[in-house]
Design a protein around this motif. Structure first.
Motif, mmCIF file in Angstrom:
data_model
loop_
_atom_site.group_PDB
_atom_site.id
_atom_site.type_symbol
_atom_site.label_atom_id
_atom_site.label_comp_id
_atom_site.label_asym_id
_atom_site.label_seq_id
_atom_site.Cartn_x
_atom_site.Cartn_y
_atom_site.Cartn_z
ATOM 1 N N GLN E 83 0.926 -1.167 0.059
ATOM 2 C CA GLN E 83 -0.085 0.033 -0.194
ATOM 3 C C GLN E 83 0.877 1.293 -0.091
ATOM 4 O OE1 GLN E 83 -3.281 0.014 2.629
ATOM 5 N NE2 GLN E 83 -4.088 -1.676 1.216
ATOM 6 N N GLY E 84 1.832 1.114 -0.550
ATOM 7 C CA GLY E 84 2.717 2.418 -0.960
ATOM 8 C C GLY E 84 3.766 2.624 0.151
ATOM 9 N N LEU E 85 3.700 1.745 1.165
ATOM 10 C CA LEU E 85 4.369 1.904 2.108
ATOM 11 C C LEU E 85 5.794 0.959 2.103
ATOM 12 C CD1 LEU E 85 1.817 2.232 4.840
ATOM 13 C CD2 LEU E 85 3.435 3.917 4.343
ATOM 14 N N ARG E 86 6.985 1.213 2.382
ATOM 15 C CA ARG E 86 7.994 0.572 2.320
ATOM 16 C C ARG E 86 8.173 -0.613 3.377
ATOM 17 N NH1 ARG E 86 12.908 1.096 -0.285
ATOM 18 N NH2 ARG E 86 12.108 3.520 -0.763
ATOM 19 N N VAL E 87 7.934 -2.052 3.184
ATOM 20 C CA VAL E 87 8.100 -2.892 4.125
ATOM 21 C C VAL E 87 9.576 -2.991 4.438
ATOM 22 C CG1 VAL E 87 8.016 -5.346 4.412
ATOM 23 C CG2 VAL E 87 6.365 -4.200 2.923
ATOM 24 N N LYS E 133 4.374 2.802 15.547
ATOM 25 C CA LYS E 133 4.443 1.808 14.484
ATOM 26 C C LYS E 133 3.008 1.671 13.829
ATOM 27 C CE LYS E 133 8.015 -1.395 15.765
ATOM 28 N NZ LYS E 133 8.160 -2.845 16.031
ATOM 29 N N ILE E 134 2.835 1.491 12.645
ATOM 30 C CA ILE E 134 1.646 1.142 11.929
ATOM 31 C C ILE E 134 1.740 -0.189 11.295
ATOM 32 C CG2 ILE E 134 0.841 3.528 11.590
ATOM 33 C CD1 ILE E 134 2.331 3.592 8.717
ATOM 34 N N ALA E 135 0.399 -0.747 11.149
ATOM 35 C CA ALA E 135 0.128 -2.168 10.533
ATOM 36 C C ALA E 135 -1.156 -1.903 9.598
ATOM 37 C CB ALA E 135 -0.172 -2.841 11.548
ATOM 38 N N PRO E 136 -0.720 -1.276 8.362
ATOM 39 C CA PRO E 136 -1.864 -1.284 7.638
ATOM 40 C C PRO E 136 -2.796 -2.286 7.335
ATOM 41 C CG PRO E 136 0.244 -0.757 6.105
ATOM 42 C CD PRO E 136 0.345 -1.231 7.596
ATOM 43 N N LYS E 137 -4.062 -2.232 7.404
ATOM 44 C CA LYS E 137 -4.667 -3.328 7.242
ATOM 45 C C LYS E 137 -4.502 -4.759 8.324
ATOM 46 C CE LYS E 137 -6.725 -2.326 2.926
ATOM 47 N NZ LYS E 137 -7.348 -2.877 1.412
ATOM 48 N N GLY E 138 -3.880 -4.280 9.288
ATOM 49 C CA GLY E 138 -3.510 -5.255 10.188
ATOM 50 C C GLY E 138 -2.178 -6.093 9.771
ATOM 51 N N LYS E 139 -1.564 -5.690 8.657
ATOM 52 C CA LYS E 139 -0.529 -6.477 8.228
ATOM 53 C C LYS E 139 0.918 -5.792 8.743
ATOM 54 C CE LYS E 139 2.337 -7.501 3.908
ATOM 55 N NZ LYS E 139 2.653 -8.644 4.321
ATOM 56 N N GLY E 142 6.676 -4.083 9.513
ATOM 57 C CA GLY E 142 8.184 -3.784 10.157
ATOM 58 C C GLY E 142 8.312 -2.466 10.692
ATOM 59 N N LEU E 143 9.399 -1.789 10.312
ATOM 60 C CA LEU E 143 9.872 -0.751 11.161
ATOM 61 C C LEU E 143 9.200 0.566 10.439
ATOM 62 C CD1 LEU E 143 13.324 -1.964 12.346
ATOM 63 C CD2 LEU E 143 11.223 -1.485 13.810
ATOM 64 N N VAL E 144 7.824 0.671 10.341
ATOM 65 C CA VAL E 144 7.457 1.797 9.643
ATOM 66 C C VAL E 144 6.565 2.673 10.679
ATOM 67 C CG1 VAL E 144 5.871 2.368 7.767
ATOM 68 C CG2 VAL E 144 7.525 0.600 7.493
ATOM 69 N N GLY E 145 6.621 3.885 10.528
ATOM 70 C CA GLY E 145 5.963 4.357 11.768
ATOM 71 C C GLY E 145 5.096 5.729 11.251
ATOM 72 N N GLU E 146 4.192 6.138 11.793
ATOM 73 C CA GLU E 146 3.442 7.482 11.796
ATOM 74 C C GLU E 146 3.845 8.630 12.781
ATOM 75 O OE1 GLU E 146 -0.745 6.870 11.219
ATOM 76 O OE2 GLU E 146 -0.973 6.680 13.407
ATOM 77 N N VAL E 147 3.933 9.936 12.671
ATOM 78 C CA VAL E 147 4.354 10.674 13.580
ATOM 79 C C VAL E 147 3.436 11.180 14.733
ATOM 80 C CG1 VAL E 147 4.842 13.206 13.923
ATOM 81 C CG2 VAL E 147 5.608 12.047 11.899
ATOM 82 N N GLU E 148 3.561 10.750 15.957
ATOM 83 C CA GLU E 148 2.726 10.839 17.040
ATOM 84 C C GLU E 148 2.918 12.391 17.594
ATOM 85 O OE1 GLU E 148 2.944 7.807 19.922
ATOM 86 O OE2 GLU E 148 2.542 9.073 21.678
ATOM 87 N N ALA E 178 13.970 2.878 16.108
ATOM 88 C CA ALA E 178 13.763 3.842 15.112
ATOM 89 C C ALA E 178 12.849 3.165 14.084
ATOM 90 C CB ALA E 178 15.271 3.935 14.416
ATOM 91 N N VAL E 179 12.144 4.094 13.224
ATOM 92 C CA VAL E 179 11.223 3.855 12.432
ATOM 93 C C VAL E 179 11.182 4.543 11.241
ATOM 94 C CG1 VAL E 179 9.460 2.385 13.659
ATOM 95 C CG2 VAL E 179 9.423 4.916 13.451
ATOM 96 N N ASN E 180 10.898 4.104 9.957
ATOM 97 C CA ASN E 180 10.909 4.774 8.734
ATOM 98 C C ASN E 180 9.616 5.474 8.699
ATOM 99 O OD1 ASN E 180 11.471 5.413 6.132
ATOM 100 N ND2 ASN E 180 11.076 3.322 5.541
ATOM 101 N N ILE E 181 9.393 6.984 8.499
ATOM 102 C CA ILE E 181 8.398 7.677 8.236
ATOM 103 C C ILE E 181 8.331 8.318 6.897
ATOM 104 C CG2 ILE E 181 7.790 7.947 10.777
ATOM 105 C CD1 ILE E 181 8.915 10.678 10.831
ATOM 106 N N ASN E 182 6.958 8.725 6.747
ATOM 107 C CA ASN E 182 7.058 9.203 5.427
ATOM 108 C C ASN E 182 7.420 10.661 5.289
ATOM 109 O OD1 ASN E 182 4.917 11.130 3.701
ATOM 110 N ND2 ASN E 182 5.099 9.330 2.495
#
Lengths: 282, 282, 282, 282, 282, 282
Positions: E83-87, E133-139, E142-148, E178-182
């Protein structure tokens, strides 16, 4: 020695007043005879320098009608008025500014001579008095304005650093045009914008008189309204009283009309229990 | 009104002196009768409060010999001296501190009552007076010291923020022991460390007298040395004169011995041309 | 080396607590046996110095009942109480001030010795504790007051600049009269006025006990009320508990009654998870 | 409870060291095994966070040779050296920066996790490390430089505001080109420019050994020169010793070579009397 | 001479814009081709340096997708997206950080070369970007997050002192991971937390086009919603438009999507009346 | 679009100059035709406002000879000169002040209109220009003085807070008397007292010409002396050249004589490599 001790006692009498007003700010407006009499002006300059030295902030606002008229006449221009306002064409404004600036420098010099650190300002300086032109009864009377907004920042900074701003009453419109404004109104608006403790209007009368010509010590809003309605306050006194009332309505604690031709009027008002003149409270 | 104007004039006479001393710092030492007479102390507190209000920094240093002796006697301890220094055992020191602390609080309270913001300090506070023990002629006289170093920082901060430090003369050794120190010496060293403008020693005499018992207005180092040598300055006056001389040699502009039992002696000294008492210059 | 590493680990255990409290302010009240036992006082002084060094602001408030009584007796004055309050005539007050001031200096000296920068204060200093006289059941018990207002400014400034104010419990009335105030109450009011994080009351018991004499770890307002009503909290504990409750109701995050005779009680309370004593929350 | 009190005592043992170093600045260089062992790095991060919390300024400088080599090999580039210096073409520099930056972030994250506020920097940031290219024996080895000037301002500001700068060793030339610099040299020059109290070099040996392989506790300039001449200090130890000597010659009070693989080496060095490793004084 | 005067006129045209924006803060996001074309990047760096010199605060946020992919491929890892997010597994994150850090240093160096004082930051630095961390559609990707939360303090301090923070888009979770963010989202959140005047998104298109592919100059919330609903804004443009909208809804005065491949796009947008690209207002 | 990009390039050309001069202070003297031509004055005001906005401090000093003469003539007073100095009786001084004050207000208003924050000053304000009377060849020419001391404090404060002081050339003697001073000299002394980077004298010629009437770009002390001796610099140019030389000898980095009737002369001088006019270095 006895005489010396007497003097020390006088100094100490001032103690509670100094304590009360230290760190506060007074706006003092001078005009008319007080300005033109050398002696009065010298005493005024001394009083102002003393206030500043004992920790009271002072801003001086001055008029200069007689000086302006004199210069205009010297220039062969007849002063013209409409409803008490000076009709001001471009050339007139030039002479208004000249006469006021000259007076301003004199006041600044005198205060400095007595140990104050005065700085002359006009409403042009850093555009600190923004004005809008007025046309009484729709009539165009030229470069005459009323105060729209006072940008207190410059003035406040100077006061905070120990200087005594001496302000002449011209403003600047949003278009950058200079305009002539009323000194009483300017003083009142400046006092409000600076959240001053006191506004003092130095005139050449002892304050407001009642119907039987007795001196009135203190007035509030209601009393002022009644006196105006009944015509007890009239003519030249009206704008002064309105300036005083406007100040206290805008948050100034007290305003005063006092007789500036009395020797050391400013000190007497501040450092004695009863004060002199008429005081206005909200 | 005339009387009021006269008072305004007196205020204005003070103008040049206020101007000269505003922002400067005075260290004033009081002791002896000035401390024990309620009236003198009240006047002193008023003077100090006024000085502070007109922008002059003030630090008060006080002694307390009579009060200490009174307390010791009440406790059944006979005060003992060796070469003018109080022989101070542990118990004596305890009573010295009690008597001084109590006096200190009284001075603080009085100054506050007249509108100053006084804060009591001893040399213990933040270890601001570091002392070393002394043994005159090798004799152990107990917890008695001389000033080694004044840590001016705390005192200066308080002065800068408008407070009036009132300091009692005890110091602390490098080992953290409290010691009794001479108030005159403490005042002198504090004045030097604070780069004070003036040190004023309030005593109960009018200053130095010459051979023919005439009052001496001003003395410099050489004159002091000669007077000491010739025995004109003698006894109790010697430490006071030395404290004054030490101060000006350490950089204080002027020091003064004045009669604190004269009403408002401090104001008279500062706000009159001639001053009272004897002044010392480098 | 192993032992050294063990020590490093202990230091690191303190890390999260230092982090939590750095920049916060603690008001610590000491009294009773903690004050009179030399060893306890030394440990207390060390603890306070450490707290300050790791960035925690500390204000100490102390009592001095036993010392006062001892001095009064030495003076041949019998201590008198009415409803737990010391009946205080002029002479008594003098000895109260002497005893407290002397104690104050000792605490200050000890903290300084361990590297803190303590400064002694009383409520007279810059009139920082304004009190009003009280007359329990209408009875005049002399110079005894309750705290009306704490002027936190002086205290706060000293704390901000890294000093440790050590405050003895006397106040000053609006008339400038000194009065004796309760140290527990003073500590509580000071904590509130300083928006302290913690108020710690060092006593010589382990905190509050429940009906079965089991130690209570934590209490809220309701529980306190109930215990008071049921008489579980009684006698000397009542004012301490009320001071603690008053503090948290006034905005202090937590207050604590802890046993100051336990070695390094202050550090234990702060740097261990469970803490010691009883804690009070709003 | 006994155990707790023991812990409190350990905390208090640190008091005099905290007092001595509060407000001072330490530059700590880590490299080699200390960096690659997770456990060592965690302990290092804790130590650094604690130092900062007790008021000691810390700047971390790190190397990263092994990490760089690993990345280069992964990329199919064989690391090349000339006289111990990495021959650095454009592509190599790119991987040097990548490996160092990644390491830098890890250190920053760990320190933050333990409550420090670390910020990663390279010599590029605000061009704070100005370097000039070097060509040993006239040979062009590419983008390799030596420190010409450290612009301490940015680093100092961050330290003053409580941050912990973590600096990776790259510099920037006057032409804006990035260059690889030696981490030991960078740490030494940064310590000098910051007028640091201490430079600590964390290696994986216990310090300098003498001819008979006995540990040397302290060395001065002369001893260092002799050891170098006699070949007692040799190989990899030479640049470390020179960095230490350069620092103390440049005004740093003391520098140390210590074994970073010892648990909590940094705390042990600072909070124990003897310290560990070898110290260098001017 | 004529040509020179013409240049002076151009400078003066910028006067009203400089006046309007002096002291304000702009957040500028660059990504895609603008980052990879050397020429564009040089011009961008110049523009940023100029803005800062005329008194406008600038914070740069950059992406780096293409650089990351290149590095991953070089390492033999195939970039994976959901979904456009880097695994992002642990190893991937390592390369993400390497690629971004390297890019970051290049941008910093270029801005410094043109006289700015740039400092590179990541969300790790002083933990300034807290992410979850985010898990789009529950998936689990990995180390991908959104800004809190953005802790604006560090960034603000640097801006206030005249530095130009250049921020790469990684965050740190509450656990210190550490997490990757957009980058678009990061820029938008940073702009909001800094109360920025403007958010500028530099892309490689001219902004939003309407149904008939005409350039849209200005959009408000409603229009954006409609365009999204009608699918006029689609694909890669969606996150950019949402970042812009989020910013103005969060208090940023205006946000802009502009074509960063146009020479000096940033200056053109700011110093010309019409600006370029599409602007978003609340 | 192409044209816009061209404009952006022009802006960027200014970048290195802005970088060089940001935070520095320029004193600019205007007089003669530049003052009387509306167009020149408008351009001058714009230039000054721009300089201030890009971070360069500006102090303006102005003359007003023609305006003074015009007013005097209007008043029926014939301007009198002795050795190039205006013979100034009390009445003349009055008109001098009027003419200068009026001009001052106009300059202030114009600069404000273009976004600067100008404040008019004379040497009376806070007695910032102390002058002593001069009597050339012993002849009493009245209220004419030379600068004895400039009290830079007021001016510096205003500059530091972002204001643009506009100073008219009158001074005040130690007795508090106002005197007429030469504007070139005033500008030079003000530049020295403010440690200015540049003094710029705006005249209506292109600078100094050599024997063959070729424009001289740069002069040092020696060359100036030679030109004066050989009479190549003559008449009205002499005081200007001396003011420039005095400034650089007093520590100003460079001074310039430039043609203020050239459009945007100030910007051209500063933002182009060669500059215009003649520059003077020590």
């Amino acid at each position: 020695m006895k005489e010396l001790i007497e003097k020390a006692r006088v100094l100490l009498e001032a103690l509670p007043y100094i304590r009360t007003f230290a760190g506060k700010l007074f706006v003092i407006k001078i005009g008319g005879k007080v300005l033109t009499s050398g002696e009065n002006l010298h005493q005024f300059a001394q009083d102002v320098a003393l206030l500043r030295l004992v920790g009271i902030g002072v801003v001086v606002v001055h008029g200069g009608g007689p000086e302006i008229n004199k210069l205009l006449e010297r220039m062969g221009k007849k002063p013209k008025f409409f409803q008490g306002l000076r009709v001001t064409d471009n050339e007139t404004l030039k002479y208004v500014e000249m006469a006021l600036a000259r007076l301003n420098m004199e006041i600044v010099r005198l205060i400095n001579q007595y140990g104050g650190r005065a700085i002359g300002l006009s409403g042009n300086d850093s555009a600190c008095i923004i004005a809008r032109k007025i046309a009484p009864k729709g009539k165009d009377i030229g470069l005459v304005g009323e105060v729209e907004r006072v940008d207190a920042e410059v003035i406040q900074r100077l006061v905070r650093e120990g200087f005594i701003p001496v302000i002449m009453p011209t403003g600047v419109t949003h278009n950058g045009e200079a305009v002539n404004i009323n000194a009483d109104e300017a003083a009142s608006k400046i006092a409000v914008s600076l959240k001053a403790e006191k506004l003092m209007m130095l005139t050449d009368v002892d304050g407001v008189l009642d119907k039987r010509s007795r001196h009135v010590h203190s007035m509030n809003r209601r009393k002022v309204r009644r006196y105006l309605k009944e015509g007890i306050i009239a003519e030249g006194m009206i704008p002064k009283v309105q300036a005083c009332l406007g100040a206290v309505e805008g948050g100034v604690t007290k305003s005063h009309i006092i007789n500036g031709t009395v020797e050391h009027a400013v000190l007497l008002e501040i450092f004695t229990r009863e004060g002199i003149g008429t005081e206005f409270i909200a």
